[in-house]
Design a protein around this motif. Structure first.
Motif, PDB file in Angstrom:
ATOM      1  N   ASN A 376       8.520  -4.621  -1.847  1.00  0.00           N
ATOM      2  CA  ASN A 376       9.211  -5.049  -3.051  1.00  0.00           C
ATOM      3  C   ASN A 376      10.645  -5.480  -2.767  1.00  0.00           C
ATOM      4  O   ASN A 376      11.086  -6.548  -3.200  1.00  0.00           O
ATOM      5  N   PHE A 383      11.227 -13.325  -5.451  1.00  0.00           N
ATOM      6  CA  PHE A 383      10.310 -13.158  -6.579  1.00  0.00           C
ATOM      7  C   PHE A 383      10.985 -13.572  -7.891  1.00  0.00           C
ATOM      8  O   PHE A 383      10.391 -14.271  -8.721  1.00  0.00           O
ATOM      9  N   ILE A 387       9.112 -16.689  -9.437  1.00  0.00           N
ATOM     10  CA  ILE A 387       8.160 -16.279 -10.471  1.00  0.00           C
ATOM     11  C   ILE A 387       8.826 -16.135 -11.832  1.00  0.00           C
ATOM     12  O   ILE A 387       8.358 -16.685 -12.837  1.00  0.00           O
ATOM     13  N   GLY A 458       4.890  -6.890 -12.147  1.00  0.00           N
ATOM     14  CA  GLY A 458       3.941  -7.920 -11.754  1.00  0.00           C
ATOM     15  C   GLY A 458       3.138  -8.455 -12.920  1.00  0.00           C
ATOM     16  O   GLY A 458       2.819  -9.655 -12.973  1.00  0.00           O
ATOM     17  N   SER A 542       1.261 -17.444  -4.122  1.00  0.00           N
ATOM     18  CA  SER A 542       2.277 -16.990  -5.075  1.00  0.00           C
ATOM     19  C   SER A 542       2.900 -15.696  -4.567  1.00  0.00           C
ATOM     20  O   SER A 542       2.213 -14.846  -3.987  1.00  0.00           O
ATOM     21  N   VAL A 543       4.197 -15.535  -4.794  1.00  0.00           N
ATOM     22  CA  VAL A 543       4.888 -14.332  -4.339  1.00  0.00           C
ATOM     23  C   VAL A 543       4.679 -13.162  -5.307  1.00  0.00           C
ATOM     24  O   VAL A 543       5.233 -12.082  -5.091  1.00  0.00           O
ATOM     25  N   ILE A 544       3.883 -13.366  -6.351  1.00  0.00           N
ATOM     26  CA  ILE A 544       3.594 -12.245  -7.256  1.00  0.00           C
ATOM     27  C   ILE A 544       2.817 -11.148  -6.523  1.00  0.00           C
ATOM     28  O   ILE A 544       2.816  -9.979  -6.926  1.00  0.00           O
TER      29      ILE A 544
END
Length: 569
Positions: A376, A383, A387, A458, A542-544
């Motif tokens: 994280n 992120f 996102i 998330g 995706s960086v999720i």
């Protein structure tokens, strides 16, 4: 430091006892003073038990000055955590190499940290054992920071070809990150050892408390500097860009606080410590070789004088794990040079493999926790930019998409600032909760709160919810920095009490290997994150996946703690 030898004659000295009614011969007590600080009395019980004399008490001011290096280190760490990924992506690092930068340094650290840590134990510099290492690593940190934040600007000025410029910028920035990360990880060990060497048992807990507090404050200020828009300010225009402003503040902060730390408390050279602590025929204190069955044990010849039964009651109970754990491995108990056996990577691996099961389980849970936390933290600002704000780090630097991404990175720094403040505050909350839920309960709660918080980030990636839930990062941070070491201290205390009850002549094993094993788990977690997370992001597109991976691993850690961690209630 005043030391007592067998042939010294002593007059009765004033002393303080932890419990009234206990009488201890004044021939075992020694009076010592600390220049500019209050008088204090040596805990003769620990000296008799471990063959070492505690350093004098240190004033609160000196302990704070000693801990200021943690403020500077965490300030620079915050800058690195916030800007490494955005800087690398902005110079053209491919998505497939997204986390490679986090892989090189921890591999070196995992292999070399025990060896360098052992080498500092035997450093014969007249300036002391730890400070030469701290200074060298501090200079490496500054060099890495310089390359990391200024590499793109320097290469842009020197190289005209656009393709070559991108390649060289990536190489220089990555080199700076590796140097900084390597030095910043390694410097923590000598800093802690320096504290344990120069402080009495009672001051270790206070010193570590100031270290934790200043670490949180340093991180908060570091993220705060990163969260400000320096590009359009007067100082930004003067220095050239936002990154140069951040470098200026980081280098200035680190240089000042490193110097303050190095001159905070005098450190005795090893030769003086060894000769003073061995006035009689030296007692060999060495790591057990391959013929020993004891994990991480220390073998030593019998020492005198005989210990009165009541002396062991003098040692106060400590909440601080590191202070307790290292009270049995202080600098005064150095081995005879002819008998000592230095730690090597292979010997460390052998002792880790043979460690008791509850220590091994603690290492596994620590590995899970750091893997979740690093998933994280290392990519949080990216992120936020991609996102939450839907920016594009690969866009042209004068485009709206790139400006939006930069704005998301700045807001991400505010979130990490919230994390740092909550970490400092939660260190106090832990003390309140400890009597009610115990160490294992605190350990479980830290992982659970972090796992649930990151899963919500998330699932609902909006600005307000994300910034609010950043406070759970601080809960995890404080948990990882304190609870595992407190558990080691309690395990060690239990073993020590069992030896006393059995009246065994077997010597209490050292705890250096325990702490080294936990530290290696941090490096191993970074290797796992560096090797695997980039591939997962590339596959998912995706960086999720970053925060979802952190949540999953943290909740797995909760289950592991509940099932396998030994409770010490």
């Amino acid at each position: 430091m005043t030391l007592l030898s067998e042939d010294q004659s002593m007059r009765p000295q004033p002393c303080r006892l932890s419990e009234p009614g206990k009488h201890i011969s004044t021939s075992l007590l020694q009076y010592s003073t600390d220049t500019g600080a209050k008088e204090d009395y040596i805990d003769s019980g620990e000296r008799a038990v471990f063959g070492a004399v505690e350093p004098p008490r240190r004033s609160q001011g000196r302990l704070i000055l000693h801990g200021m290096v943690m403020f500077g280190r965490e300030f620079c760490y915050a800058v690195e955590a916030a800007f490494v990924t955005p800087v690398l992506l902005s110079v053209g690092l491919p998505r497939s190499l997204y986390s490679l930068v986090w892989l090189i340094s921890p591999i070196l650290g995992f292999l070399l940290q025990p060896i360098i840590g052992s080498a500092s134990d035997y450093c014969h510099s007249p300036w002391g054992r730890r400070r030469p290492y701290i200074l060298s690593l501090g200079i490496l940190m500054l060099l890495g920071l310089t390359l990391f934040l200024n590499g793109d600007a320097v290469i842009s000025a020197l190289v005209r070809d656009r393709s070559l410029r991108s390649i060289w910028a990536i190489v220089v920035v990555m080199l700076g990150v590796v140097l900084f990360d390597f030095a910043a990880d390694f410097i923590d060990g000598p800093i802690k050892a320096y504290l344990f060497d120069v402080c009495s048992h009672r001051d270790k807990e206070r010193g570590l408390h100031y270290h934790a507090l200043l670490t949180g404050l340093g991180g908060a200020f570091g993220y705060l500097v990163g969260a400000m828009d320096w590009g359009h300010s007067t100082i930004g225009k003067l220095l050239g860009s936002e990154y140069q402003v951040i470098y200026f503040f980081s280098a200035l902060t680190w240089g000042i606080f490193l110097a303050v730390h190095l001159f905070s408390i005098p450190e005795q050279p090893l030769d003086k410590v060894s000769s003073a602590s061995n006035p009689s025929p030296p007692s060999a204190l060495r790591l057990l070789g391959s013929h020993s069955n004891g994990y991480g044990a220390l073998a030593k010849e019998p020492i005198s004088p005989v210990i009165p039964a009541s002396i062991s009651d003098l040692r106060p109970r400590s909440f601080s794990a590191l202070g307790e754990a290292n009270s049995v491995t202080s600098s005064a108990k150095q081995p005879n040079k002819e008998a000592q056996k230095r730690m090597t990577f292979s010997s460390l691996m052998r002792t880790i493999i043979s460690m008791p099961n509850h220590y091994r389980c603690l290492c596994v849970s620590h590995l899970l926790g750091w893997t979740a936390f690093l998933c994280n933290m290392l990519f949080f600002t990216d992120f936020m930019g991609q996102i939450v704000y839907k920016g594009n780090p690969y866009a042209e630097h004068n485009s709206t998409a790139y400006s939006t991404y930069e704005r998301g990175v700045e807001i991400g720094c505010w979130g990490l600032c919230i994390n740092a403040v909550s970490s400092a505050l939660y260190s106090y909350v832990q003390r309140i909760l400890l009597p009610y839920i115990g160490l294992k309960g605190l350990y479980f709660m830290g992982y659970f709160v972090f796992g649930m918080g990151t899963s919500l980030i998330g699932l609902f990636p909006n600005i307000i919810a994300t910034l609010t839930l950043c406070s759970v990062f601080g809960v995890m941070s404080s948990t990882l920095y304190t609870i595992p070491f407190n558990l080691i201290a309690e395990y060690q205390r239990e073993e020590e009490e069992q030896l006393k009850l059995q009246e065994s002549n077997e010597s209490q094993r050292g705890t250096g290997v325990d702490c080294a094993a936990l530290t290696c788990m941090v490096q191993l977690a970074q290797i796992i994150v560096g090797a695997g997370l980039g591939a997962m992001v590339n596959m998912a597109g995706s960086v999720i996946v970053v925060v979802l991976s952190a949540s999953t691993v943290s909740l797995l850690g909760c289950i592991f703690i509940a099932l396998f961690i030994k409770s010490m209630e």
